[in-house]
Design an enzyme around this catalytic site. Structure first.
Site, PDB file in Angstrom:
ATOM      1  N   THR A  18     -31.364  52.469  10.536  1.00  0.00           N
ATOM      2  CA  THR A  18     -30.040  51.790  10.511  1.00  0.00           C
ATOM      3  C   THR A  18     -30.207  52.277  12.567  1.00  0.00           C
ATOM      4  OG1 THR A  18     -28.369  52.601   9.373  1.00  0.00           O
ATOM      5  CG2 THR A  18     -27.854  53.133  10.940  1.00  0.00           C
ATOM      6  N   SER A  63     -34.148  51.880   4.595  1.00  0.00           N
ATOM      7  CA  SER A  63     -35.099  52.577   3.845  1.00  0.00           C
ATOM      8  C   SER A  63     -34.627  52.285   2.283  1.00  0.00           C
ATOM      9  CB  SER A  63     -34.436  53.958   3.722  1.00  0.00           C
ATOM     10  OG  SER A  63     -33.707  53.837   3.666  1.00  0.00           O
ATOM     11  N   THR A  94     -31.435  56.912   6.838  1.00  0.00           N
ATOM     12  CA  THR A  94     -31.056  58.139   5.969  1.00  0.00           C
ATOM     13  C   THR A  94     -30.818  57.674   4.394  1.00  0.00           C
ATOM     14  OG1 THR A  94     -29.231  57.331   6.541  1.00  0.00           O
ATOM     15  CG2 THR A  94     -29.958  59.050   8.151  1.00  0.00           C
ATOM     16  N   ASP A  95     -30.750  57.016   3.805  1.00  0.00           N
ATOM     17  CA  ASP A  95     -30.393  56.252   2.412  1.00  0.00           C
ATOM     18  C   ASP A  95     -31.776  57.497   1.990  1.00  0.00           C
ATOM     19  OD1 ASP A  95     -28.432  55.056   2.433  1.00  0.00           O
ATOM     20  OD2 ASP A  95     -29.024  53.520   2.267  1.00  0.00           O
TER      21      ASP A  95
HETATM   22  N1  ASP Z   1     -29.829  51.864   4.875  1.00  0.00           N
HETATM   23  C1  ASP Z   1     -29.717  52.774   5.521  1.00  0.00           C
HETATM   24  C2  ASP Z   1     -31.172  52.674   5.749  1.00  0.00           C
HETATM   25  O1  ASP Z   1     -31.546  54.109   5.074  1.00  0.00           O
HETATM   26  C3  ASP Z   1     -28.738  53.638   6.085  1.00  0.00           C
HETATM   27  C4  ASP Z   1     -29.222  54.525   7.277  1.00  0.00           C
HETATM   28  O2  ASP Z   1     -30.283  54.601   7.889  1.00  0.00           O
HETATM   29  O3  ASP Z   1     -28.667  55.404   7.963  1.00  0.00           O
HETATM   30  O4  ASP Z   1     -32.273  52.398   5.441  1.00  0.00           O
END
Ligand code: ASP
Length: 367
Positions: A18, A63, A94-95
């Site tokens: 993100t 991710s 973050t995922d």
């Molecule tokens: N879907 C995103 C990822 O993990 C969420 C994030 O980056 O917070 O790539």
């Protein structure tokens, strides 16, 4: 322009997430940008006193698409660039950040330099983004030195004003800017007006390992099975009957308990006899497995299930993938799974660790 002699060099490895996404005008969904566009949103980078270079995945990813080949690619970039840089910052979604941080900690043994993962909950281009602060703080911490040595010498995660040991992290919230937590190990650093370093929480590699080395093997013939009341044993039977299965992480109740079911017992014993490694990890948010406490967890130990102590699920799964790629010997697998390889678990009693362990003596507290 000439650079000050002691200016630190950090390599940013941009994988996606993100932090570097923008909203697609047609679909409205968030899609990844490339790093040159990300860095435009952080003009402070030019004044941070750090020389920053960046490499990027050819196609930055969400991710959720991360797989062991991406972990290998990040780890080999770190290894190839080890001598040219003082530290590394990995921009990552973050995922699955906690999985990647855990995997990298096992793949990179004997690290003497920081590898800090960070990202954000809000894209870097929007005014309230947490990405700018996360990226800048991760860079500053990656460049931090104590007595001529990098302060951080492990895989870590910087998120929501904290630096955590990577293999202790877990994504707790899809909403809060403090998305990642470290339930069973104190933060390495807390960021307030100043950085408060908790030196006794830092990891130090085994001094006998003279140079960092990479373990690229990850066996993916593993499963994660959470138990729940009333669970039909047929689902577990089918998982355990998978011919190629090498390892299972069982997510158990409380301090490592499972139903007192004869069917469960028989299934686990059969799997053990077929050479499947089984690890017991609690499904609680904090704490760990204490097989000595209840008869319901004695049963699991009696079926050969290895206590995962206070490892997170992310650490247990990636450690299992790593260990199964190291050896086929069941005794050695058990020994490695119960050892504190990279600070991923709190040893039950004082057993010799493979790593050198916590950085020890006070001195940086509040520095
Ligand atoms: N879907 C995103 C990822 O993990 C969420 C994030 O980056 O917070 O790539």
């Amino acid at each position: 322009m000439t650079q000050p002699h002691d200016m630190k060099s950090i390599l940013v490895i941009y994988t996606g997430g993100t932090v570097g996404m923008v909203r697609d005008k047609v679909s409205g969904a968030l899609v990844p940008l490339d790093f040159s566009q990300v860095s435009k949103h952080v003009p402070e980078l030019d004044h941070a006193g750090i020389r920053v270079e960046a490499v990027s995945f050819d196609t930055p990813i969400d991710s959720s698409d991360v797989a062991p080949r991406h972990w290998r690619s990040i780890a080999s970039t770190v290894m190839e660039c080890m001598d040219r840089f003082d530290g590394f910052v990995v921009l990552h979604g973050t995922d699955t950040m906690a999985y990647t941080a855990s995997a990298l900690s096992f793949m990179l043994e004997g690290l003497r330099k920081p590898v800090i993962l960070t990202g954000s909950q809000l894209p870097i281009g929007i005014p309230r983004t947490d990405g700018r602060e996360n990226l800048l703080s991760a860079l500053i911490l990656a460049a931090d030195m104590t007595d001529g040595e990098p302060t951080v010498q492990e895989v870590a995660v910087y998120f929501g004003n904290h630096l955590f040991r990577g293999n202790r992290t877990h994504k707790e919230s899809a909403q809060s800017l403090q998305a990642l937590i470290s339930p069973n190990h104190p933060p390495l650093v807390e960021a307030g007006v100043e950085f408060q370093f908790h030196r006794s929480s830092l990891w130090r590699p085994d001094p006998l390992i003279a140079k960092p080395r990479m373990h690229s093997g990850m066996r993916t013939e593993v499963a994660w099975v959470p138990l729940f009341p009333g669970m039909p044993m047929e689902g577990l039977r089918r998982t355990l009957e998978w011919e190629d299965l090498r390892g299972v992480v069982l997510a158990t109740f409380g301090s490592g308990n499972a139903p007192t079911s004869q069917v469960l017992r028989d299934l686990l014993r059969e799997a053990r006899d077929r050479g499947v490694t089984m690890v017991n990890v609690t499904q609680c948010g904090h704490g760990g497995v204490h097989p000595e406490l209840y008869a319901t967890s004695h049963m699991l130990a009696g079926c050969g299930v290895i206590p995962g102590r206070d490892m997170t699920t992310e650490a247990a799964l990636t450690k299992l993938m790593h260990v199964l790629a190291q050896t086929d010997d069941p005794e050695r697998i058990r020994e490695l799974m119960t050892s504190n390889l990279r600070g991923e678990l709190t040893p039950h009693r004082s057993v010799p660790t493979q790593g050198h362990g916590p950085a020890g003596a006070a001195g940086l507290e509040g520095a």
